[in-house]
Write a protein that holds these residues in place. Structure first.
Motif: not given
Length: 88
Positions: A15-17, A32-34, A43-46
């Protein structure tokens, strides 16, 4: 060798956040984030790394992270410099 600390900016491909973080191991932290191991980003992967700054002192890096999170002007200036790198 000296440990480096990094302030980084990730952009969600979903979502480009944007997400701002701080770490001493940039590659591990992005993985870790991915992998969904961060509550705030799963909830905003990748995610993709779009910017980072290196610091020799942990408190300098942490203070910069907090400044970017709390004061919109610093983040706005980074966005202006990265306007062609960030997805709309």
């Amino acid at each position: 060798y000296a440990i480096m600390y990094y302030v980084y900016l990730l952009q969600s491909m979903k979502n480009q956040s944007l997400y701002i973080g701080c770490t001493s191991d940039l590659n591990r932290r992005i993985q870790e984030h991915n992998k969904g191991e961060s509550f705030h980003t799963k909830k905003y992967l990748p995610w993709k790394l779009v910017y980072f700054e290196g610091y020799g002192d942990k408190s300098d890096a942490y203070n910069r992270e907090q400044a970017l999170k709390l004061h919109a002007q610093g983040l706005r200036r980074i966005k202006e410099r990265l306007r062609n790198s960030l997805q709309a």
